[in-house]
Design a protein around this motif. Structure first.
Motif, PDB file in Angstrom:
ATOM      1  N   LEU A  52     -11.652   5.173  -0.544  1.00  0.00           N
ATOM      2  CA  LEU A  52     -11.550   6.177   0.521  1.00  0.00           C
ATOM      3  C   LEU A  52     -12.908   6.792   0.843  1.00  0.00           C
ATOM      4  O   LEU A  52     -13.237   7.006   2.014  1.00  0.00           O
ATOM      5  CB  LEU A  52     -10.545   7.261   0.117  1.00  0.00           C
ATOM      6  CG  LEU A  52      -9.073   6.823   0.095  1.00  0.00           C
ATOM      7  CD1 LEU A  52      -8.226   7.825  -0.651  1.00  0.00           C
ATOM      8  CD2 LEU A  52      -8.554   6.624   1.514  1.00  0.00           C
ATOM      9  N   HIS A  57     -14.230   9.177   3.888  1.00  0.00           N
ATOM     10  CA  HIS A  57     -13.556  10.419   3.497  1.00  0.00           C
ATOM     11  C   HIS A  57     -14.438  11.212   2.545  1.00  0.00           C
ATOM     12  O   HIS A  57     -15.204  10.648   1.768  1.00  0.00           O
ATOM     13  CB  HIS A  57     -12.223  10.122   2.795  1.00  0.00           C
ATOM     14  CG  HIS A  57     -11.178   9.561   3.692  1.00  0.00           C
ATOM     15  ND1 HIS A  57     -10.394  10.344   4.501  1.00  0.00           N
ATOM     16  CD2 HIS A  57     -10.782   8.282   3.913  1.00  0.00           C
ATOM     17  CE1 HIS A  57      -9.560   9.586   5.178  1.00  0.00           C
ATOM     18  NE2 HIS A  57      -9.771   8.325   4.842  1.00  0.00           N
ATOM     19  N   LYS A  58     -14.301  12.542   2.592  1.00  0.00           N
ATOM     20  CA  LYS A  58     -14.968  13.377   1.599  1.00  0.00           C
ATOM     21  C   LYS A  58     -14.197  13.250   0.297  1.00  0.00           C
ATOM     22  O   LYS A  58     -13.011  12.955   0.299  1.00  0.00           O
ATOM     23  CB  LYS A  58     -14.992  14.836   2.057  1.00  0.00           C
ATOM     24  CG  LYS A  58     -15.855  15.000   3.287  1.00  0.00           C
ATOM     25  CD  LYS A  58     -16.165  16.437   3.543  1.00  0.00           C
ATOM     26  CE  LYS A  58     -17.096  16.405   4.721  1.00  0.00           C
ATOM     27  NZ  LYS A  58     -17.679  17.370   5.263  1.00  0.00           N
ATOM     28  N   GLU A  61     -10.943  15.304  -0.190  1.00  0.00           N
ATOM     29  CA  GLU A  61      -9.889  14.757   0.663  1.00  0.00           C
ATOM     30  C   GLU A  61      -9.386  13.432   0.077  1.00  0.00           C
ATOM     31  O   GLU A  61      -8.178  13.180   0.028  1.00  0.00           O
ATOM     32  CB  GLU A  61     -10.461  14.547   2.065  1.00  0.00           C
ATOM     33  CG  GLU A  61      -9.484  14.019   3.078  1.00  0.00           C
ATOM     34  CD  GLU A  61     -10.154  13.699   4.415  1.00  0.00           C
ATOM     35  OE1 GLU A  61      -9.428  13.259   5.309  1.00  0.00           O
ATOM     36  OE2 GLU A  61     -11.389  13.872   4.548  1.00  0.00           O
ATOM     37  N   ALA A  62     -10.313  12.605  -0.395  1.00  0.00           N
ATOM     38  CA  ALA A  62      -9.950  11.314  -0.998  1.00  0.00           C
ATOM     39  C   ALA A  62      -9.083  11.521  -2.232  1.00  0.00           C
ATOM     40  O   ALA A  62      -8.127  10.774  -2.467  1.00  0.00           O
ATOM     41  CB  ALA A  62     -11.216  10.534  -1.349  1.00  0.00           C
ATOM     42  N   ILE A  65      -5.541  12.393  -1.074  1.00  0.00           N
ATOM     43  CA  ILE A  65      -4.875  11.199  -0.527  1.00  0.00           C
ATOM     44  C   ILE A  65      -4.473  10.264  -1.670  1.00  0.00           C
ATOM     45  O   ILE A  65      -3.354   9.739  -1.694  1.00  0.00           O
ATOM     46  CB  ILE A  65      -5.793  10.475   0.485  1.00  0.00           C
ATOM     47  CG1 ILE A  65      -6.003  11.349   1.733  1.00  0.00           C
ATOM     48  CG2 ILE A  65      -5.202   9.121   0.880  1.00  0.00           C
ATOM     49  CD1 ILE A  65      -7.103  10.856   2.663  1.00  0.00           C
TER      50      ILE A  65
END
Length: 198
Positions: A52, A57-58, A61-62, A65
């Motif tokens: 991710l 993605h940061k 955030e990853a 997720i």
């Protein structure tokens, strides 16, 4: 290939470990099998986060997720929600604890030493005391709730007695107070980080 070179932060690794620890508590397996299962799932989560992040993605955030994907795949959605809520609660509790002790213990010493700003330090002590009450009310493990209250009160009385006593020099008072606080705080935070308070 590229994503294997992406390093994830120690904080993300720690968060993965904490998440998996919560999951492993609910699984009934022999310890060695739990350890193997945890390591396999940790590797999977790290790989997902790396992919991710390599896709833009940061990391935070990853992580979210990856946990959601893991939870959906393993039918653990409610565990994920609980983990995220517990993690936020733990961070808030830790911050309130730190602030309460810094404000209260630091200002109690200053009330007796710095005579010019007594009102200021009394106000700071009151804020620290209020945070202390909030912190102690948030402790959910009954076994420790009253014990922590007693110890908090005893430490506060001990500090007041140290600084009102004219027998010792200021240096000895500071050393005794600091040693007492360090011993108590290290015990308190050991309980906190071992999840024995909330």
């Amino acid at each position: 290939m590229m994503n294997s070179k992406i390093e994830i932060s120690k904080q993300s690794t720690k968060n993965i470990e904490e998440f998996l620890d919560v999951i492993m508590l609910k699984i009934e397996l022999p310890l060695d099998e739990k350890v193997d299962l945890k390591e396999k799932n940790k590797a999977k989560l790290i790989t997902i986060i790396q992919e991710l992040v390599s896709n833009g993605h940061k990391e935070k955030e990853a992580f979210k997720i990856a946990i959601d994907r893991f939870a959906e795949f393993n039918d653990l959605h409610s565990e994920t929600v609980n983990f995220n809520k517990e993690s936020k609660t733990f961070k808030n509790f830790k911050n309130i604890s730190l602030l309460a002790y810094i404000l209260l213990f630091g200002s109690l010493r200053s009330i007796f030493i710095v005579k010019q700003s007594v009102r200021f330090y009394i106000i700071v002590s009151l804020i620290g005391g209020i945070l202390l009450v909030i912190k102690n009310n948030a402790i959910t493990i009954e076994k420790y709730k009253n014990l922590i209250r007693i110890f908090d009160g005893s430490i506060i009385l001990l500090i007041i007695l140290f600084y009102q006593n004219g027998t010792f020099s200021l240096l000895i008072k500071d050393l005794l107070t600091l040693l007492t606080i360090i011993l108590y705080i290290s015990w308190y935070f050991k309980l906190l980080f071992n999840r024995k308070l909330i």
